[in-house]
Enzyme design. Structure first.
Site, PDB file in Angstrom:
ATOM      1  N   ILE A   1       4.256   5.844  -6.544  1.00 53.07           N
ATOM      2  CA  ILE A   1       4.825   7.106  -6.042  1.00 53.07           C
ATOM      3  C   ILE A   1       5.929   7.556  -7.146  1.00 53.07           C
ATOM      4  CG2 ILE A   1       6.824   7.901  -4.299  1.00 53.07           C
ATOM      5  CD1 ILE A   1       5.520   5.856  -2.308  1.00 53.07           C
ATOM      6  N   CYS A   2       5.847   8.968  -7.376  1.00 53.25           N
ATOM      7  CA  CYS A   2       6.652   9.654  -8.360  1.00 53.25           C
ATOM      8  C   CYS A   2       6.592   9.062  -9.516  1.00 53.25           C
ATOM      9  CB  CYS A   2       8.055   9.856  -7.709  1.00 53.25           C
ATOM     10  SG  CYS A   2       8.902  10.907  -8.567  1.00 53.25           S
ATOM     11  N   GLN A   3       7.720   8.635 -10.083  1.00 54.00           N
ATOM     12  CA  GLN A   3       7.620   8.086 -11.281  1.00 54.00           C
ATOM     13  C   GLN A   3       6.947   6.914 -11.342  1.00 54.00           C
ATOM     14  OE1 GLN A   3      11.510   6.317 -12.362  1.00 54.00           O
ATOM     15  NE2 GLN A   3      11.472   6.648 -14.590  1.00 54.00           N
TER      16      GLN A   3
ATOM     17  N   GLY B   1       4.339   6.351  -9.946  1.00 51.93           N
ATOM     18  CA  GLY B   1       2.844   6.767  -9.994  1.00 51.93           C
ATOM     19  C   GLY B   1       2.717   6.798 -11.397  1.00 51.93           C
TER      20      GLY B   1
ATOM     21  N   MET C   1       1.040   9.110  -5.458  1.00 52.03           N
ATOM     22  CA  MET C   1       1.606  10.325  -4.674  1.00 52.03           C
ATOM     23  C   MET C   1       2.523  10.910  -5.549  1.00 52.03           C
ATOM     24  SD  MET C   1       1.723   8.280  -1.241  1.00 52.03           S
ATOM     25  CE  MET C   1       2.107   9.649  -0.010  1.00 52.03           C
TER      26      MET C   1
END
Lengths: 354, 459
Positions: free
Chosen positions: A146-148, A150, A170
């Site tokens: 997720i985000c970083q 990811g 994501m």
């Protein structure tokens, strides 16, 4: 005909309404309990330094044979994925039969000042992945970054593809130089070495201030005008305060990892351009040959959709799927639409590749 | 439909008030934007707390202050519109605004623009009160700026040279920060101007019937949209990128300067400093990394050993039965055995090839004399080898083998030459070599002397 059609009495009414809401809000605020978050039962399966890997427990046993490990960003707390009963990605995935694990990075302090991205990705994440695989009795697991987190999952999957069965990203930044990336624009010319050498670990409040300044009028003013509207509604107010808690409950950032993330990702854009090295490993996204599901938010002000879309051309996988979610960076986890759409989409995609 | 307000006039008045508020926020000398109160929010909060029967006068003060700090833009707009609608006569609801703590609380700060305070916020948020630090620093360094701005580039000299140079540097970074901050503030003013222009445009778009704004809240939302739009345009520009980086870098240089001064002070008092703790932390992390790599390497070795043991068992089982691997044996294991066999074959072949290339015979084929002759030069080579060479050999066994095999024929050739042709040039070289050997056994203190003598002799 002018742009305003505001009757004087309406102005007075509006002002009175505001006053009443404020007065009622005082009472509600005074009677509120502490907000709770992280609602799903979980057990610790691995611990190292400040990192803990949890396995979530659903109402019934998971039907999925391959466990899924959520790798959250370092810049916020991971309980966003399990915020409250009716806003929980974790809970919904468990309900679908998935076996869900999560890395909680903890709160880095000065002892963690020298942790590098190599330490995080080839160290912490690798050992967490091994721990999950051991616990589940499998050789490969699913990663959900997720985000970083990811971006970290992409690096990990490129370096250790034999450990990842399916990769889900994501709201993950991939191309850091898209023209609508405000954070990237701000950091592009900054002296990363001077910055980290001076302040060491990057304070969470400073990070939060930067995020607020992405949309200062909305996030510092308009949001609180909206809060007055719900001041007399205990349930909504609790939801609001829970979100506030998450937004400002942020960990400091380990200095060295921050330096490298700023220099190699934001400034050098090496994740897509190439040349990114983590310890002795070179990161080549073409090594990502396992199935990839990329989910991004169309109204994301932190990670522009185009930044995530770039993944398609960057990976070597022939099995690539992307989903554009109608919402923002946070809405993709907590909105009603997200609860209905995101977990089933992930589950269906995984089931087809079980 | 009616239009009870002169919108154009109201917008002008409101903009003027907003500019006044912004000037006050930016620190321009003048009257405080919110009268006697510390902040507009605190004025509101104080009054609300008094008025609220449930608050006990102070219970929710802080929460309300935060809430109103965010909402004051809307409140200011609400009040200014109410005042415009009320004309000279003060509307009943507006009375509290002009009484007690509310006096002047909102109007001038109707547009409490966070842009102006942005970089100031960057300094203070999570950064240990940078503004206060700057004030303290300015108090010390300020007088110097006034007197000797032009002298900052002059070279320092004399017994206090270092101190003087340090002061010059401190003044320079401080001035640079002030200049970069001013550039940033100017850019933020540009944002405000664009925001107002954008707001006017958006209002003009709402003049059509059916699209008119019918509430203060609606108007406020349009203002927010306009402000954000204008801000985003600037914040995504190349100019902002450059100015932002410059002001952050300048701030970091000031911080470093102050930190350096504090470290010097701590050193004088014998107190540990951040730099020292950082050094220890860095070394500790490096050690942990190394230790982890070693222990994981040991784990890998154990795994390999276990796999080898398993393969041996399989092999002996196969030998004892004298049959081919049964179908029941897992494919992976069988392939592993095969890999090992192949690797062994390749290794043997490679050794044979190496021997062929270098001309080194197999160990068993060498006669005792030859064996001794091959050993001696090896020792000689080893004795002369530098530490770096030894290290290099240790790292690469293949290199070691090649080097050793190359050395053997050369040394052997030299030895043969020395024994066979005593009166030749080769024989004199051999004698010289023996002398050199003697010279190298001289006590360390005399070594240099002996070498010098030898050099002289050779001349």
């Amino acid at each position: 005909m002018g742009p305003l059609n505001i009757e004087p009495f309406k102005i007075f009414e509006e002002a009175q309404k505001f006053q009443k809401k404020m007065a009622a809000g005082m009472q509600v605020l005074g009677n509120l309990d502490d907000v709770e978050f992280g609602v799903t039962d979980k057990e610790e399966i691995y611990r190292e330094d400040k990192l803990v890997v949890y396995r979530f427990r659903g109402d019934s046993k998971p039907t999925a044979k391959t466990p899924t490990l959520i790798v959250y960003a370092l810049v916020n707390r991971p309980y966003m994925v399990d915020l409250q009963e009716d806003k929980s990605l974790v809970r919904n995935l468990l309900a679908q039969g998935e076996d869900v694990y999560l890395i909680d990075w903890g709160y880095p302090d000065q002892a963690d000042r020298w942790l590098t991205l190599d330490d995080y990705i080839n160290g912490y994440i690798r050992r967490s992945v091994d721990a999950v695989a051991r616990n589940a009795g499998v050789k490969k697991i699913n990663l959900l970054g997720i985000c970083q987190g990811g971006a970290f999952s992409l690096c990990f999957s490129a370096i250790h593809p034999h450990k990842v069965k399916n990769l889900i990203t994501m709201v993950t930044p991939v191309d850091f130089h898209t023209p609508d990336n405000m954070l990237s624009n701000w950091t592009r010319n900054m002296d990363a070495d001077l910055f980290v050498d001076t302040i060491g670990n990057v304070p969470a409040d400073l990070m939060n201030w930067c995020y607020l300044m992405l949309k200062p009028m909305r996030l510092l003013q308009q949001k609180y005008v909206g809060m007055v509207d719900i001041l007399d509604n205990k349930l909504e107010l609790e939801n609001f305060l829970r979100m506030e808690k998450w937004i400002f409950d942020s960990p400091d950032q380990a200095g060295e990892a921050f330096r490298q993330f700023m220099r190699d990702f934001y400034q050098g854009n090496k994740l897509v351009k190439g040349g990114l090295k983590l310890g002795k490993h070179e990161v080549d996204l073409k090594n990502i040959t396992m199935p990839v599901l990329n989910i991004f938010a169309e109204q994301d002000h932190l990670v522009p959709p185009d930044s995530s879309r770039a993944l398609q051309a960057a990976v070597g996988s022939k099995d690539y799927t992307q989903i554009a979610f109608k919402g923002g960076h946070i809405g993709i986890y907590v909105s009603g639409r997200a609860q209905r759409e995101v977990p089933p989409a992930i589950h269906d995609w995984l089931r087809a590749r079980a | 439909m009616s239009n009870p307000l002169d919108v154009g006039q109201w917008a002008k008045n409101w903009e003027a008030m907003a500019r006044q508020a912004q000037a006050a926020i930016s620190g321009v000398p003048g009257q405080a934007a919110w009268g006697g109160a510390a902040t507009p929010a605190s004025a509101w909060a104080a009054n609300s707390a008094q008025a609220n029967p449930f608050s006990g006068g102070k219970q929710q003060g802080e929460a309300i202050e935060h809430l109103l700090a965010g909402a004051q833009g809307y409140l200011g707009m609400l009040q200014s519109l109410a005042a415009a609608a009320g004309g000279q006569a003060t509307p009943a609801f507006a009375m509290p605004f002009s009484a007690g703590g509310f006096a002047g609380a909102f109007p001038p700060s109707a547009m409490n623009n966070p842009f102006a305070a942005a970089m100031r916020g960057f300094g203070t948020q999570g950064a240990s009160g940078f503004e206060q630090m700057m004030e303290q620093f300015a108090a010390v360094a300020g007088p110097m700026f006034d007197k000797a701005k032009g002298a900052l580039q002059m070279p320092a000299f004399g017994p206090f040279r270092e101190k003087q140079e340090n002061r010059q540097h401190a003044a320079q970074v401080f001035i640079d920060y002030q200049e970069q901050s001013a550039r940033y503030d100017r850019l933020m003013l540009k944002v405000s101007e664009k925001a107002f222009a954008c707001f006017q445009l958006k209002l003009a778009e709402r003049e059509e019937p059916g699209r008119q704004i019918d509430s203060v809240r609606g108007l406020y939302d349009v203002w927010i949209d306009a402000a954000e739009e204008a801000y985003a345009e600037i914040a995504l520009s190349e100019e902002f990128r450059e100015v932002y980086a410059a002001v952050v870098d300048a701030q970091m240089r000031v911080r470093q300067q102050v930190q350096g001064e504090i470290e010097k002070f701590c050193n004088q008092l014998g107190m540990p400093t951040r730099s020292e703790v950082n050094s220890i932390g860095e070394r500790l992390q490096a050690l942990r990394r190394e230790f982890r790599a070693q222990s994981e390497g040991a784990d890998d070795a154990e795994t390999l050993q276990a796999q080898m043991a398993e393969l041996r068992r399989e092999l002996s089982a196969l030998k004892s039965t004298g049959s081919r691997p049964s179908k029941a044996v897992p494919k992976t294991k069988a392939s592993k055995s095969e890999t090992v066999r192949k690797a062994a074959t390749v290794s043997t072949a490679a050794s044979a090839e190496r021997i062929e290339k270098t001309g080194e015979p197999a160990r068993g084929q060498i006669s005792p004399e030859e064996k001794s002759s091959t050993r001696k030069p090896r020792r000689k080579v080893a004795a002369k080898a530098t530490t770096a060479r030894r290290e290099k050999r240790r790292k690469s066994s293949s290199v070691k083998t090649v080097k050793a095999t190359v050395a053997v024929p050369k040394s052997a050739k030299a030895r043969d030459g020395a024994s066979g042709k005593s009166g030749s040039f080769a024989a004199s070289i051999a004698r010289f070599a023996r002398k050199s050997k003697t010279a190298t056994t001289v006590a360390p203190g005399k070594r240099a002397k002996a070498k010098t003598a030898k050099r002289g002799g050779s001349k």
